[in-house]
Design a protein around this motif. Structure first.
Motif, PDB file in Angstrom:
ATOM      1  N   HIS A   1      23.316 -30.946 -23.440  1.00  0.00           N
ATOM      2  CA  HIS A   1      22.877 -31.138 -25.018  1.00  0.00           C
ATOM      3  C   HIS A   1      23.417 -30.128 -25.521  1.00  0.00           C
ATOM      4  O   HIS A   1      24.105 -30.024 -26.873  1.00  0.00           O
ATOM      5  N   PHE A   2      23.428 -28.752 -25.035  1.00  0.00           N
ATOM      6  CA  PHE A   2      24.110 -27.469 -25.773  1.00  0.00           C
ATOM      7  C   PHE A   2      25.231 -27.224 -25.549  1.00  0.00           C
ATOM      8  O   PHE A   2      26.100 -26.129 -25.807  1.00  0.00           O
ATOM      9  N   GLY A   3      26.142 -28.044 -24.605  1.00  0.00           N
ATOM     10  CA  GLY A   3      27.531 -27.849 -24.506  1.00  0.00           C
ATOM     11  C   GLY A   3      27.718 -26.727 -23.401  1.00  0.00           C
ATOM     12  O   GLY A   3      28.993 -26.248 -23.602  1.00  0.00           O
ATOM     13  N   VAL A   4      27.017 -26.432 -22.531  1.00  0.00           N
ATOM     14  CA  VAL A   4      27.051 -25.209 -21.778  1.00  0.00           C
ATOM     15  C   VAL A   4      27.307 -25.858 -20.207  1.00  0.00           C
ATOM     16  O   VAL A   4      27.173 -24.988 -19.422  1.00  0.00           O
ATOM     17  N   ASP A   5      27.434 -27.203 -20.245  1.00  0.00           N
ATOM     18  CA  ASP A   5      27.548 -27.763 -18.868  1.00  0.00           C
ATOM     19  C   ASP A   5      29.101 -27.493 -18.262  1.00  0.00           C
ATOM     20  O   ASP A   5      29.900 -27.152 -19.081  1.00  0.00           O
ATOM     21  N   ASP A   6      29.060 -27.538 -16.732  1.00  0.00           N
ATOM     22  CA  ASP A   6      30.448 -27.443 -16.322  1.00  0.00           C
ATOM     23  C   ASP A   6      31.015 -28.775 -16.243  1.00  0.00           C
ATOM     24  O   ASP A   6      32.283 -28.901 -15.545  1.00  0.00           O
ATOM     25  N   ASP A   7      30.674 -29.763 -16.933  1.00  0.00           N
ATOM     26  CA  ASP A   7      31.226 -30.923 -16.630  1.00  0.00           C
ATOM     27  C   ASP A   7      32.399 -31.283 -17.710  1.00  0.00           C
ATOM     28  O   ASP A   7      32.228 -32.311 -18.452  1.00  0.00           O
ATOM     29  N   ALA A   8      33.274 -30.712 -17.831  1.00  0.00           N
ATOM     30  CA  ALA A   8      34.503 -30.574 -18.800  1.00  0.00           C
ATOM     31  C   ALA A   8      35.226 -31.841 -18.534  1.00  0.00           C
ATOM     32  O   ALA A   8      35.657 -32.051 -17.393  1.00  0.00           O
ATOM     33  N   GLU A   9      35.541 -32.743 -19.609  1.00  0.00           N
ATOM     34  CA  GLU A   9      36.567 -33.761 -19.157  1.00  0.00           C
ATOM     35  C   GLU A   9      37.816 -33.555 -19.799  1.00  0.00           C
ATOM     36  O   GLU A   9      37.946 -33.019 -20.840  1.00  0.00           O
ATOM     37  N   ASP A  10      38.837 -33.833 -19.241  1.00  0.00           N
ATOM     38  CA  ASP A  10      40.170 -33.817 -19.814  1.00  0.00           C
ATOM     39  C   ASP A  10      40.415 -35.116 -20.544  1.00  0.00           C
ATOM     40  O   ASP A  10      39.532 -35.843 -20.832  1.00  0.00           O
ATOM     41  N   GLU A  11      41.598 -34.941 -21.300  1.00  0.00           N
ATOM     42  CA  GLU A  11      42.120 -36.296 -22.191  1.00  0.00           C
ATOM     43  C   GLU A  11      41.997 -37.730 -21.376  1.00  0.00           C
ATOM     44  O   GLU A  11      41.952 -38.482 -22.268  1.00  0.00           O
ATOM     45  N   GLY A  12      42.236 -37.649 -20.089  1.00  0.00           N
ATOM     46  CA  GLY A  12      41.990 -39.074 -19.625  1.00  0.00           C
ATOM     47  C   GLY A  12      40.638 -39.525 -19.372  1.00  0.00           C
ATOM     48  O   GLY A  12      40.611 -40.664 -18.836  1.00  0.00           O
TER      49      GLY A  12
END
Length: 120
Positions: free
Chosen positions: A106-117
């Protein structure tokens, strides 16, 4: 001491902010940091209240009334003091992990970053 060009760790104090390629400004706002910690502390408070109620309440204070019921042939108060509290504590661990994942997302501090794909 690192140079100004080196990436620094965000410690939420003064001008010690991370380089903007690590986080966006919305995540870095002091208001969002405070809201994140409020949500974190609120979750911990609720879980600690359950922990206290089970360990102290069901295991010590309310043993006599609970012993009027049985579970698996054992008085319920005894069962909570010996086994039930452990099960509840295990559930609390999983609830904490699940809820923290939701709060961090919710706060955007998780480690689940997605790439453009769209994959992780």
């Amino acid at each position: 001491m690192p140079d100004k060009d080196d990436k620094e760790v965000y410690h939420h104090a003064g001008d010690n902010l991370p380089v903007h390629d690590q986080h966006d400004e919305e995540t870095l706002s002091e208001e969002r940091v405070r809201a994140y910690w409020r949500a974190n502390v609120r979750l911990l408070t609720r879980l600690l209240a359950v922990w206290f109620a089970v360990s102290f309440g069901a295991g010590i204070v309310f043993v006599e009334p609970l012993n009027s019921f049985t579970l698996g042939g054992f008085p319920l108060g005894f069962w909570f003091a010996q086994q039930g509290a452990i099960y509840v504590f295990m559930v609390l661990i999983f609830v904490y992990a699940y809820q923290m994942r939701k709060i961090e997302h919710h706060f955007g501090v998780d480690d689940d970053a997605e790439d453009e794909g769209g994959t992780v």
